[in-house]
Design an enzyme around this catalytic site. Structure first.
Site, PDB file in Angstrom:
ATOM      1  N   ASP A 164       8.466 -14.153   2.934  1.00  0.00           N
ATOM      2  CA  ASP A 164       9.083 -13.130   2.051  1.00  0.00           C
ATOM      3  C   ASP A 164       9.241 -13.845   0.587  1.00  0.00           C
ATOM      4  OD1 ASP A 164      11.158 -10.763   1.977  1.00  0.00           O
ATOM      5  OD2 ASP A 164      12.196 -12.153   1.092  1.00  0.00           O
ATOM      6  N   ILE A 165       8.755 -13.122  -0.240  1.00  0.00           N
ATOM      7  CA  ILE A 165       8.908 -13.721  -1.815  1.00  0.00           C
ATOM      8  C   ILE A 165      10.471 -13.490  -2.159  1.00  0.00           C
ATOM      9  CG2 ILE A 165       8.354 -13.085  -4.134  1.00  0.00           C
ATOM     10  CD1 ILE A 165       6.048 -11.517  -3.075  1.00  0.00           C
ATOM     11  N   ASN A 172      11.354  -7.533 -10.104  1.00  0.00           N
ATOM     12  CA  ASN A 172      11.490  -5.879 -10.174  1.00  0.00           C
ATOM     13  C   ASN A 172      12.421  -5.474 -11.242  1.00  0.00           C
ATOM     14  OD1 ASN A 172       8.919  -5.354  -8.891  1.00  0.00           O
ATOM     15  ND2 ASN A 172      10.277  -4.829  -7.066  1.00  0.00           N
ATOM     16  N   ASP A 181       4.112  -5.899  -9.114  1.00  0.00           N
ATOM     17  CA  ASP A 181       2.864  -5.544  -8.343  1.00  0.00           C
ATOM     18  C   ASP A 181       1.914  -7.030  -8.659  1.00  0.00           C
ATOM     19  OD1 ASP A 181       3.608  -3.254  -7.497  1.00  0.00           O
ATOM     20  OD2 ASP A 181       2.607  -1.960  -8.847  1.00  0.00           O
ATOM     21  N   GLU A 208       8.002  -6.929   0.222  1.00  0.00           N
ATOM     22  CA  GLU A 208       7.474  -8.133  -0.376  1.00  0.00           C
ATOM     23  C   GLU A 208       7.329  -9.100   0.917  1.00  0.00           C
ATOM     24  OE1 GLU A 208      12.003  -8.141  -0.739  1.00  0.00           O
ATOM     25  OE2 GLU A 208      10.297  -6.720  -0.601  1.00  0.00           O
TER      26      GLU A 208
END
Length: 304
Positions: A164-165, A172, A181, A208
């Site tokens: 997971d980011i 965002n 993106d 993500e």
């Protein structure tokens, strides 16, 4: 067989992908070699290649000496690539190509066009358009198949990884969805570079979050690979996107990821859903411990 590598203004660039000739009478056509042709003024020995490309059909002009006497176009939409050219020589009398031979070439090229387009569309249906990795449906199916294979093999090898980011929502919110993106695209590129072809599988699980499958590696190998991936992401200069939507020269964005690892098979786990829960719990532990780390699932640790 030529692959149409590119067509830029007046230049047609062909790549030789296969040569079927026992005596190899065209030493200029080595597999892998590229040929650049002037579309408006091609060399005489390549007249049929250029005409077939321009017409998207069969060209059968007699070419004395070197040169293919008949060339057919294997069409593909430009979005799927430029297609191929199927070339041949000595169809019957070299100086007299018959109508039935042209027709046979047309039928063959049409069939190959249909097969290639079907294969390409099937591939596109399983690819995430943003990251270039498997999409959510495809990676979930791959995971279920990998889990079932390991149950049958009972080899003790293999692991699944959830990644997971870190703080992706903040990226965002602070920089906009174009920036988000861009980060996802670069993460996809890094994941692909750490995926051993025909051995490992990587996909975008959702948002993500990513899923990686390692079937032929033990837990220690997987942990080593994933740790190198984590370090690569943490050290990568992610492009910083400006208000215009373009990268800002000389500026980058720090991005990290957290990982949770679980073995594909061990006592007590009877479904892929249970296994994924172990990897998810390990990912959550990575987040709790400060993020930007790899955590071995508790059930996996107790099984060693």
């Amino acid at each position: 067989m030529y692959k149409i590598a590119n067509a830029i203004e007046n230049d047609l660039i062909l790549e030789v992908v296969g040569v079927c000739s026992s005596e190899h009478q065209r030493p200029d056509l080595e597999e892998g070699s590229k040929i650049c042709l002037d579309i408006n003024n091609p060399p005489a020995e390549f007249i049929n290649e250029v005409m077939a490309f321009k017409r998207r059909s069969v060209s059968a002009v007699n070419v004395p000496g070197w040169g293919c006497d008949i060339v057919g176009s294997i069409y593909m939409p430009e979005s799927l690539g430029h297609g191929y050219l199927l070339a041949g020589d000595f169809f019957g009398e070299e100086s007299d190509i018959q109508t039935y031979e042209v027709r046979a070439c047309e039928v063959m090229c049409n069939m190959l066009s249909a097969v290639l387009m079907k294969a390409q569309f099937e591939k596109l249906a399983s690819i995430d358009g943003l990251t270039g990795l498997m999409n959510s449906r495809a990676i979930r199916e791959a995971f279920e198949k990998a889990f079932q294979r390991q149950k049958r093999k009972n080899s003790g090898l293999g692991a699944v990884v959830l990644a997971d980011i870190d703080f992706f929502k903040k990226i965002n919110d602070q920089y906009g969805h174009i920036q988000g993106d861009s980060v996802l695209q670069e993460v996809g590129m890094l994941f692909d570079s750490f995926t051993r072809k025909h051995l490992d599988v990587a996909g975008r699980y959702g948002g993500e979050e990513f899923l990686l499958i390692y079937e032929d590696s033990d837990a220690r190998q997987v942990l080593s690979i994933v740790e190198r991936l984590r370090q690569s992401i943490a050290g990568h200069p992610f492009k910083k996107i400006g208000p215009s939507g373009n990268p800002i020269h000389g500026e980058s964005l720090p991005v990290t990821m957290s990982f949770g690892v679980a073995r594909l098979q061990y006592d007590g786990v009877t479904s892929s859903k249970e296994l994924l829960a172990i990897a998810d719990a390990a990912l959550y532990q990575s987040k709790e411990d400060g993020r930007n780390r790899v955590t071995l699932g508790q059930a996996l640790a107790s099984a060693n």
